[in-house]
Design an enzyme around this catalytic site. Structure first.
Site, PDB file in Angstrom:
ATOM      1  N   CYS A  29       0.866  -1.188   0.000  1.00 38.15           N
ATOM      2  CA  CYS A  29       0.000   0.000   0.000  1.00 38.15           C
ATOM      3  C   CYS A  29       0.894   1.225   0.000  1.00 38.15           C
ATOM      4  O   CYS A  29       1.593   1.487   0.987  1.00 38.15           O
ATOM      5  CB  CYS A  29      -0.933   0.007   1.203  1.00 38.15           C
ATOM      6  SG  CYS A  29      -1.901   1.527   1.329  1.00 38.15           S
ATOM      7  N   ASN A  60       0.110   4.645  -0.194  1.00 35.14           N
ATOM      8  CA  ASN A  60      -0.279   5.709   0.725  1.00 35.14           C
ATOM      9  C   ASN A  60      -0.014   5.300   2.166  1.00 35.14           C
ATOM     10  O   ASN A  60       0.389   6.112   2.998  1.00 35.14           O
ATOM     11  CB  ASN A  60      -1.763   6.054   0.546  1.00 35.14           C
ATOM     12  CG  ASN A  60      -2.019   6.801  -0.744  1.00 35.14           C
ATOM     13  OD1 ASN A  60      -1.179   7.536  -1.228  1.00 35.14           O
ATOM     14  ND2 ASN A  60      -3.192   6.603  -1.324  1.00 35.14           N
ATOM     15  N   HIS A  80      -2.805  -5.145 -10.160  1.00 34.80           N
ATOM     16  CA  HIS A  80      -3.557  -3.998 -10.668  1.00 34.80           C
ATOM     17  C   HIS A  80      -4.002  -4.232 -12.101  1.00 34.80           C
ATOM     18  O   HIS A  80      -3.273  -4.796 -12.923  1.00 34.80           O
ATOM     19  CB  HIS A  80      -2.703  -2.728 -10.627  1.00 34.80           C
ATOM     20  CG  HIS A  80      -2.549  -2.168  -9.259  1.00 34.80           C
ATOM     21  ND1 HIS A  80      -3.425  -1.252  -8.723  1.00 34.80           N
ATOM     22  CD2 HIS A  80      -1.636  -2.427  -8.291  1.00 34.80           C
ATOM     23  CE1 HIS A  80      -3.046  -0.959  -7.488  1.00 34.80           C
ATOM     24  NE2 HIS A  80      -1.967  -1.664  -7.208  1.00 34.80           N
ATOM     25  N   ASN A 118      -6.931  -4.769  -7.880  1.00 35.45           N
ATOM     26  CA  ASN A 118      -7.268  -3.360  -7.758  1.00 35.45           C
ATOM     27  C   ASN A 118      -7.535  -2.824  -9.159  1.00 35.45           C
ATOM     28  O   ASN A 118      -6.759  -3.094 -10.085  1.00 35.45           O
ATOM     29  CB  ASN A 118      -6.117  -2.586  -7.116  1.00 35.45           C
ATOM     30  CG  ASN A 118      -5.759  -3.128  -5.741  1.00 35.45           C
ATOM     31  OD1 ASN A 118      -6.462  -2.908  -4.771  1.00 35.45           O
ATOM     32  ND2 ASN A 118      -4.649  -3.864  -5.668  1.00 35.45           N
ATOM     33  N   GLU A 153     -10.447  -0.322  -4.997  1.00 36.18           N
ATOM     34  CA  GLU A 153      -9.433  -1.150  -4.365  1.00 36.18           C
ATOM     35  C   GLU A 153      -9.978  -2.504  -3.923  1.00 36.18           C
ATOM     36  O   GLU A 153     -11.109  -2.604  -3.422  1.00 36.18           O
ATOM     37  CB  GLU A 153      -8.833  -0.436  -3.151  1.00 36.18           C
ATOM     38  CG  GLU A 153      -7.978   0.774  -3.526  1.00 36.18           C
ATOM     39  CD  GLU A 153      -7.095   1.209  -2.381  1.00 36.18           C
ATOM     40  OE1 GLU A 153      -6.392   0.346  -1.808  1.00 36.18           O
ATOM     41  OE2 GLU A 153      -7.107   2.414  -2.062  1.00 36.18           O
ATOM     42  N   CYS A 165      -5.008   5.963  -4.034  1.00 33.16           N
ATOM     43  CA  CYS A 165      -4.346   4.654  -3.987  1.00 33.16           C
ATOM     44  C   CYS A 165      -2.948   4.824  -4.558  1.00 33.16           C
ATOM     45  O   CYS A 165      -2.790   5.080  -5.753  1.00 33.16           O
ATOM     46  CB  CYS A 165      -5.136   3.621  -4.784  1.00 33.16           C
ATOM     47  SG  CYS A 165      -4.341   1.992  -4.865  1.00 33.16           S
ATOM     48  N   GLY A 180      -1.967   2.148  -6.978  1.00 28.46           N
ATOM     49  CA  GLY A 180      -2.794   2.347  -8.166  1.00 28.46           C
ATOM     50  C   GLY A 180      -2.265   3.465  -9.045  1.00 28.46           C
ATOM     51  O   GLY A 180      -2.288   3.373 -10.284  1.00 28.46           O
TER      52      GLY A 180
END
Length: 276
Positions: free
Chosen positions: A75, A77, A161, A192, A210, A219, A222
């Site tokens: 992740c 963020n 993704h 995602n 997500e 994201c 992302g």
């Protein structure tokens, strides 16, 4: 069991961060869901655990749980919030960190303006590394669902993704297509889903549905995935500003075999404790 936590956010993507170094605990999936519940718990997109380093080569371990209780690999963020947390809590004095995630080792740089730059690693396009069911690696694939056929890019940024280019992000069928594509059978570990609008070679707009969380304000992985798919397809340049509903990220990728670098903000919202 009383658990201390810190609520943090990066571009509106919110997290509950828990130090499992100074307090010993192991969360069950039901406890994660309780923490993430916005009515009965604290409320967050993901729960992040700060853990002791699993090897001498890294500074910390980093575990990530979606709101549905499932553990995930990466992740972006959250990584920025992780870096701010360990500095603010006095767990490290370093400005440059190496952190072990389930998706591999990432490097975090704390900048002087309270921004954090994250080395998100080298993107992986081979289908079995995403994972994605395909006979061979390609820049794009056709995906079929509900009598629809869409062209996508697929990549792993430590987590899987799927990226679709749309003409206008505000009109994209995210609420309809997002949950269907997230569980498409060609993505055996779910995926995602990013919807990207190209404004110019150095500027895109992005919304992400997500895996395990639904659409979120931002994201990080992302944003990286959308940038590298767009650059690989010839749409984008080496440095791209990515505008998400929660704000802007800067993404840099020099090309094949190189790491993706992401820069953006992270901040503490409040601290507290919860009975589990």
């Amino acid at each position: 069991m009383r658990v201390a936590f810190t609520k943090m956010q990066g571009l509106g993507n919110d997290f509950v961060v828990i130090d499992t170094i100074s307090q010993s605990l192991s969360l069950t999936a039901s406890q994660v869901r309780r923490i993430a519940d916005r009515r009965l718990g604290i409320g967050c997109d993901q729960v992040l655990l700060v853990a002791p380093p699993p090897s001498p080569e890294v500074d910390f371990g980093y575990r990530i749980f979606n709101a549905d209780g499932g553990e995930v690999e990466q992740c972006g963020n959250g990584a920025r919030c992780f870096a701010r947390f360990v500095r603010e809590q006095g767990l490290t004095g370093k400005e440059r960190l190496q952190v072990q995630t389930a998706g591999g080792v990432i490097r975090l740089h704390l900048e002087t303006d309270k921004q954090v730059t994250v080395d998100m690693g080298v993107p992986r396009f081979a289908p079995d590394e995403i994972p994605f069911k395909a006979d061979h690696e390609a820049d794009s694939y056709l995906l079929e669902f509900d009598k629809q056929r869409v062209e996508i890019g697929a990549v792993s940024m430590g987590n899987p993704h799927c990226v679709l280019r749309v003409a206008a992000i505000d009109a994209a069928p995210i609420a309809c297509w997002g949950p269907i594509l997230e569980r498409h059978p060609r993505f055996p570990q779910r995926v995602n889903v990013g919807f990207v609008e190209v404004i110019s070679p150095g500027h895109i707009r992005l919304r992400v549905y997500e895996r395990g969380a639904g659409e979120t304000p931002a994201c990080g992985t992302g944003a990286c995935a959308a940038m590298v798919i767009g650059r690989r397809r010839g749409w984008l340049s080496e440095q791209v500003n990515v505008d998400l509903p929660g704000g802007r990220l800067g993404i840099h990728w020099a090309g094949e075999g190189r790491s993706v670098w992401m820069t953006g903000p992270a901040e503490t919202v409040f601290e507290g404790a919860i009975e589990l």
